[in-house]
Design a protein around this motif. Structure first.
Motif, PDB file in Angstrom:
ATOM      1  N   ASP A  65      46.348  35.334  -5.049  1.00 45.65           N
ATOM      2  CA  ASP A  65      46.688  35.618  -3.654  1.00 45.65           C
ATOM      3  C   ASP A  65      45.435  35.672  -2.782  1.00 45.65           C
ATOM      4  OD1 ASP A  65      49.365  35.769  -4.257  1.00 45.65           O
ATOM      5  OD2 ASP A  65      49.420  37.960  -4.339  1.00 45.65           O
ATOM      6  N   LEU A  66      44.338  36.157  -3.355  1.00 43.86           N
ATOM      7  CA  LEU A  66      43.083  36.240  -2.603  1.00 43.86           C
ATOM      8  C   LEU A  66      42.375  34.890  -2.509  1.00 43.86           C
ATOM      9  CD1 LEU A  66      41.607  39.605  -3.960  1.00 43.86           C
ATOM     10  CD2 LEU A  66      42.661  39.199  -1.724  1.00 43.86           C
ATOM     11  N   GLY A  67      42.912  33.892  -3.202  1.00 47.44           N
ATOM     12  CA  GLY A  67      42.279  32.575  -3.171  1.00 47.44           C
ATOM     13  C   GLY A  67      40.982  32.519  -3.942  1.00 47.44           C
ATOM     14  N   ARG A  68      40.848  33.384  -4.962  1.00 53.90           N
ATOM     15  CA  ARG A  68      39.595  33.448  -5.715  1.00 53.90           C
ATOM     16  C   ARG A  68      39.619  32.483  -6.903  1.00 53.90           C
ATOM     17  NH1 ARG A  68      36.149  38.046  -4.134  1.00 53.90           N
ATOM     18  NH2 ARG A  68      34.895  37.108  -5.794  1.00 53.90           N
ATOM     19  N   ASP A  69      38.446  32.204  -7.414  1.00 54.46           N
ATOM     20  CA  ASP A  69      38.272  31.323  -8.565  1.00 54.46           C
ATOM     21  C   ASP A  69      38.926  31.949  -9.802  1.00 54.46           C
ATOM     22  OD1 ASP A  69      37.380  29.816 -10.710  1.00 54.46           O
ATOM     23  OD2 ASP A  69      35.290  29.744 -10.050  1.00 54.46           O
ATOM     24  N   PRO A  70      39.887  31.269 -10.431  1.00 59.39           N
ATOM     25  CA  PRO A  70      40.555  31.860 -11.600  1.00 59.39           C
ATOM     26  C   PRO A  70      39.634  32.064 -12.793  1.00 59.39           C
ATOM     27  CG  PRO A  70      41.224  29.571 -11.293  1.00 59.39           C
ATOM     28  CD  PRO A  70      40.443  29.946 -10.072  1.00 59.39           C
ATOM     29  N   ALA A  71      38.424  31.493 -12.758  1.00 64.03           N
ATOM     30  CA  ALA A  71      37.482  31.710 -13.848  1.00 64.03           C
ATOM     31  C   ALA A  71      36.726  33.033 -13.703  1.00 64.03           C
ATOM     32  CB  ALA A  71      36.484  30.551 -13.918  1.00 64.03           C
ATOM     33  N   GLU A  72      36.725  33.621 -12.509  1.00 63.44           N
ATOM     34  CA  GLU A  72      35.920  34.829 -12.282  1.00 63.44           C
ATOM     35  C   GLU A  72      36.307  36.021 -13.153  1.00 63.44           C
ATOM     36  OE1 GLU A  72      34.318  34.477  -7.714  1.00 63.44           O
ATOM     37  OE2 GLU A  72      36.411  35.071  -8.009  1.00 63.44           O
ATOM     38  N   PRO A  73      37.592  36.251 -13.454  1.00 64.84           N
ATOM     39  CA  PRO A  73      37.918  37.405 -14.302  1.00 64.84           C
ATOM     40  C   PRO A  73      37.291  37.379 -15.688  1.00 64.84           C
ATOM     41  CG  PRO A  73      39.852  36.742 -13.058  1.00 64.84           C
ATOM     42  CD  PRO A  73      38.806  35.683 -12.838  1.00 64.84           C
ATOM     43  N   ALA A  74      36.679  36.263 -16.078  1.00 63.60           N
ATOM     44  CA  ALA A  74      35.969  36.242 -17.358  1.00 63.60           C
ATOM     45  C   ALA A  74      34.810  37.232 -17.380  1.00 63.60           C
ATOM     46  CB  ALA A  74      35.457  34.832 -17.654  1.00 63.60           C
ATOM     47  N   ALA A  75      34.372  37.685 -16.211  1.00 59.53           N
ATOM     48  CA  ALA A  75      33.303  38.687 -16.154  1.00 59.53           C
ATOM     49  C   ALA A  75      33.763  40.050 -16.654  1.00 59.53           C
ATOM     50  CB  ALA A  75      32.774  38.805 -14.727  1.00 59.53           C
ATOM     51  N   LEU A  76      35.077  40.244 -16.766  1.00 58.12           N
ATOM     52  CA  LEU A  76      35.616  41.522 -17.223  1.00 58.12           C
ATOM     53  C   LEU A  76      35.723  41.549 -18.742  1.00 58.12           C
ATOM     54  CD1 LEU A  76      38.539  41.822 -14.664  1.00 58.12           C
ATOM     55  CD2 LEU A  76      36.614  43.419 -14.801  1.00 58.12           C
ATOM     56  N   ALA A  77      35.333  42.700 -19.330  1.00 60.51           N
ATOM     57  CA  ALA A  77      35.675  42.958 -20.716  1.00 60.51           C
ATOM     58  C   ALA A  77      37.186  43.192 -20.799  1.00 60.51           C
ATOM     59  CB  ALA A  77      34.909  44.178 -21.212  1.00 60.51           C
ATOM     60  N   PRO A  78      37.779  43.154 -21.990  1.00 63.44           N
ATOM     61  CA  PRO A  78      39.223  43.414 -22.083  1.00 63.44           C
ATOM     62  C   PRO A  78      39.604  44.710 -21.376  1.00 63.44           C
ATOM     63  CG  PRO A  78      38.398  42.615 -24.177  1.00 63.44           C
ATOM     64  CD  PRO A  78      37.191  42.802 -23.300  1.00 63.44           C
ATOM     65  N   LEU A  79      40.668  44.644 -20.597  1.00 60.66           N
ATOM     66  CA  LEU A  79      41.059  45.804 -19.793  1.00 60.66           C
ATOM     67  C   LEU A  79      41.605  46.920 -20.679  1.00 60.66           C
ATOM     68  CD1 LEU A  79      42.802  44.085 -16.732  1.00 60.66           C
ATOM     69  CD2 LEU A  79      40.438  44.885 -16.934  1.00 60.66           C
ATOM     70  N   PRO A  80      41.261  48.169 -20.366  1.00 61.36           N
ATOM     71  CA  PRO A  80      41.759  49.294 -21.150  1.00 61.36           C
ATOM     72  C   PRO A  80      43.113  49.762 -20.634  1.00 61.36           C
ATOM     73  CG  PRO A  80      40.312  50.116 -19.452  1.00 61.36           C
ATOM     74  CD  PRO A  80      40.346  48.603 -19.299  1.00 61.36           C
ATOM     75  N   GLU A  81      43.705  50.719 -21.324  1.00 66.92           N
ATOM     76  CA  GLU A  81      44.822  51.463 -20.766  1.00 66.92           C
ATOM     77  C   GLU A  81      44.274  52.714 -20.109  1.00 66.92           C
ATOM     78  OE1 GLU A  81      48.802  51.956 -22.094  1.00 66.92           O
ATOM     79  OE2 GLU A  81      48.353  50.905 -23.970  1.00 66.92           O
ATOM     80  N   ALA A  82      44.905  53.155 -19.049  1.00 66.32           N
ATOM     81  CA  ALA A  82      44.563  54.416 -18.407  1.00 66.32           C
ATOM     82  C   ALA A  82      45.619  55.444 -18.793  1.00 66.32           C
ATOM     83  CB  ALA A  82      44.510  54.259 -16.885  1.00 66.32           C
ATOM     84  N   PRO A  83      45.234  56.583 -19.336  1.00 63.98           N
ATOM     85  CA  PRO A  83      46.233  57.573 -19.775  1.00 63.98           C
ATOM     86  C   PRO A  83      46.899  58.276 -18.592  1.00 63.98           C
ATOM     87  CG  PRO A  83      44.004  58.362 -20.205  1.00 63.98           C
ATOM     88  CD  PRO A  83      43.866  56.962 -19.715  1.00 63.98           C
ATOM     89  N   LEU A  84      47.874  57.584 -18.031  1.00 60.15           N
ATOM     90  CA  LEU A  84      48.656  58.091 -16.892  1.00 60.15           C
ATOM     91  C   LEU A  84      50.126  57.980 -17.284  1.00 60.15           C
ATOM     92  CD1 LEU A  84      46.645  56.312 -14.052  1.00 60.15           C
ATOM     93  CD2 LEU A  84      46.774  58.792 -14.396  1.00 60.15           C
ATOM     94  N   PRO A  85      50.627  58.910 -18.091  1.00 58.44           N
ATOM     95  CA  PRO A  85      51.969  58.768 -18.669  1.00 58.44           C
ATOM     96  C   PRO A  85      53.068  58.813 -17.624  1.00 58.44           C
ATOM     97  CG  PRO A  85      51.058  60.934 -19.155  1.00 58.44           C
ATOM     98  CD  PRO A  85      49.949  60.136 -18.549  1.00 58.44           C
ATOM     99  N   ALA A  86      53.944  57.824 -17.677  1.00 60.71           N
ATOM    100  CA  ALA A  86      55.084  57.730 -16.762  1.00 60.71           C
ATOM    101  C   ALA A  86      56.068  56.738 -17.354  1.00 60.71           C
ATOM    102  CB  ALA A  86      54.628  57.274 -15.377  1.00 60.71           C
ATOM    103  N   CYS A  87      57.291  56.757 -16.857  1.00 69.08           N
ATOM    104  CA  CYS A  87      58.268  55.747 -17.262  1.00 69.08           C
ATOM    105  C   CYS A  87      57.874  54.382 -16.722  1.00 69.08           C
ATOM    106  CB  CYS A  87      59.652  56.138 -16.770  1.00 69.08           C
ATOM    107  SG  CYS A  87      60.276  57.664 -17.515  1.00 69.08           S
ATOM    108  N   LEU A  88      57.345  54.355 -15.507  1.00 75.87           N
ATOM    109  CA  LEU A  88      56.834  53.125 -14.921  1.00 75.87           C
ATOM    110  C   LEU A  88      55.400  52.891 -15.394  1.00 75.87           C
ATOM    111  CD1 LEU A  88      58.222  53.616 -11.306  1.00 75.87           C
ATOM    112  CD2 LEU A  88      59.123  52.082 -13.074  1.00 75.87           C
ATOM    113  N   ASP A  89      54.949  51.638 -15.314  1.00 75.92           N
ATOM    114  CA  ASP A  89      53.651  51.270 -15.879  1.00 75.92           C
ATOM    115  C   ASP A  89      52.527  51.551 -14.876  1.00 75.92           C
ATOM    116  OD1 ASP A  89      51.619  50.306 -17.414  1.00 75.92           O
ATOM    117  OD2 ASP A  89      52.353  48.244 -17.523  1.00 75.92           O
ATOM    118  N   VAL A  90      52.271  52.830 -14.659  1.00 77.79           N
ATOM    119  CA  VAL A  90      51.210  53.234 -13.736  1.00 77.79           C
ATOM    120  C   VAL A  90      49.853  52.784 -14.259  1.00 77.79           C
ATOM    121  CG1 VAL A  90      50.142  55.190 -12.560  1.00 77.79           C
ATOM    122  CG2 VAL A  90      52.589  55.204 -13.003  1.00 77.79           C
TER     123      VAL A  90
END
Length: 454
Positions: A16-41
């Protein structure tokens, strides 16, 4: 599943931002954030912080070098739980804020600001000394829809707790989570050479926001090196703890834009600003002559970020709101509740996520301005963010245990400055060099002169 959902959400926003789809390679694998809910917060939180981190560093970051900490993200989203001001925790919720049972259903009231509390008391006919039980008793006499209409008409904040409407959310999701709109032509503005740990150094950003989402966006921009000047009207005053918690790295000044002298000073600030972030009701901005189009007409080349609770059509533009009210009205409160009562997310997640996503959009537009110019607007609403959360795959139950107090405390920082000593959540943003720390303590509300730092 949550990590995959976060990856997909980040990829969608990046497109949506029109950014280069290769740029997220700069990220290490995304973690989970311990925010317990029925929805995927967790996915909403992690994707939003990843977007802001990536927007800041993607031009220079090596593959896999930006590593988010899930516990740090969760602490930032639950920042009020670690906040201490001169050693004291803040009073986060007024006794007049919360879920209450009306005659035919539930409502959610919001009375944190004194003027909103006063409006609710006027409608209910209770005195200033009324406690929560007095308010509960009076609300029980009302039909929910009638109370909402009366409180809103009196200038207060109240919504009916509603069931989820999937067709409404599906329609909202037909539109981008972050809308990018051109507002006019302007020549390119040469980019400044970024400092190694301050990619936004030298940029000037005006902050006309209150209550979490906008302050999260602008304190993120300040963290990354921008000179951020928050401008508030003299009245109503901001809640002190809320201002300080959202203010590290920023300065704070007062201007009454209804007066000619202060309006002229504001225009002088705008003439030297690179960006502005707007968080007041769209209709209020129109009346002050500072709607995005007004600003674009007077200041070509300005980058504009805009937040709204409910959206940007005519009806939504007149309507104020907060994260807790959007949760109640959108169906989230019933998804997270029990058969006996509505519930809430484990954080003001709509606010926080919207703030990080908007920061990513502002950085994207600033970068694009240096290449092809233009006057640009990015806008988001809490209601659209709620639709995004409701559309993510669901856990069906609250999921993993959240952080304990000791774990959250380990991701807080103590800073000292002109407003005394504060303990606030550490930045969730990560850089290729590792976690970041706040560049400066927050300033007291309205304590600075309305001028740029240099």
């Amino acid at each position: 599943m949550a990590r995959e959902a976060a990856d997909r959400l980040l990829a969608s926003v990046w497109a949506d931002l029109g950014r280069d789809p290769a740029e997220p390679a700069a990220l290490a694998p995304l973690p989970e954030a311990p925010l317990p809910a029925c929805l995927d917060v967790s996915s909403l939180a992690v994707a939003s912080v990843a977007a802001a981190s990536l927007a800041a560093w993607s031009a220079t970051a090596a593959p896999g070098s930006i590593r988010l900490d899930g516990a740090r993200v969760a602490t930032a989203f639950q920042s009020e739980r670690v906040a201490r001001f001169d050693g004291e925790p803040p009073s986060v919720w007024s006794p007049l804020s919360g879920f209450r049972r009306a005659r035919d259903g539930w409502v959610r009231t919001h009375g944190n600001y004194p003027h909103h509390a006063a409006a609710l008391r006027r409608v209910l006919g209770v005195g200033e000394g009324a406690d929560a039980a007095d308010v509960d008793a009076e609300i029980a006499r009302w039909a929910a829809a009638e109370l909402v209409e009366a409180v809103t008409g009196a200038g207060g904040m109240c919504v009916a707790v509603a069931v989820e409407e999937p067709h409404v959310d599906e329609e909202l999701r037909r539109h981008p989570l972050i809308e990018l709109l051109p507002l006019g032509a302007a020549g390119p503005v040469p980019a400044r050479a970024p400092e190694p740990r301050r990619p936004l150094a030298g940029l000037r950003i005006l902050d006309l926001t209150r209550v979490i989402a906008g302050p999260v966006a602008t304190r993120t921009l300040a963290l990354l090196g921008a000179d951020v000047l928050r401008i508030d009207p003299p009245s109503p005053p901001e809640l002190e703890w809320q201002h300080l918690e959202g203010g590290p790295g920023k300065r704070s000044a007062l201007l009454d834009l209804r007066t000619s002298g202060d309006a002229a000073r504001f225009e002088e600030l705008l003439a030297e600003a690179d960006a502005i972030v707007l968080g007041y009701r769209p209709a209020s901005l129109e009346r002050l002559g500072i709607s995005p189009q007004d600003l674009a007409d007077r200041h070509p080349g300005l980058v504009i970020g805009q937040l709204s609770a409910w959206g940007f059509d005519e009806a939504a533009g007149e309507r104020g709101g907060f994260d807790s009210l959007v949760q109640a009205s959108s169906g989230i409160a019933l998804v997270e509740g029990t058969p006996d009562a509505p519930g809430a997310l484990p954080a003001q997640a709509l606010d926080h996520a919207t703030g990080y996503f908007l920061a990513a959009a502002v950085m994207t537009m600033l970068g694009r301005r240096s290449i092809d110019g233009g006057t640009r607007l990015a806008r988001m609403s809490l209601r659209r963010t709620a639709a995004e959360l409701l559309g993510l795959p669901r856990r069906g139950e609250p999921g993993p245990v959240g952080l304990g107090d000791a774990a959250r405390d380990s991701h807080a920082e103590t800073v000292s400055g002109p407003a005394g000593e504060q303990r606030i959540a550490a930045p969730a943003i990560a850089s290729p060099a590792g976690p970041m720390g706040w560049p400066a303590a927050p300033h007291p509300w309205g304590s600075d002169r309305p001028y740029w730092a240099d």
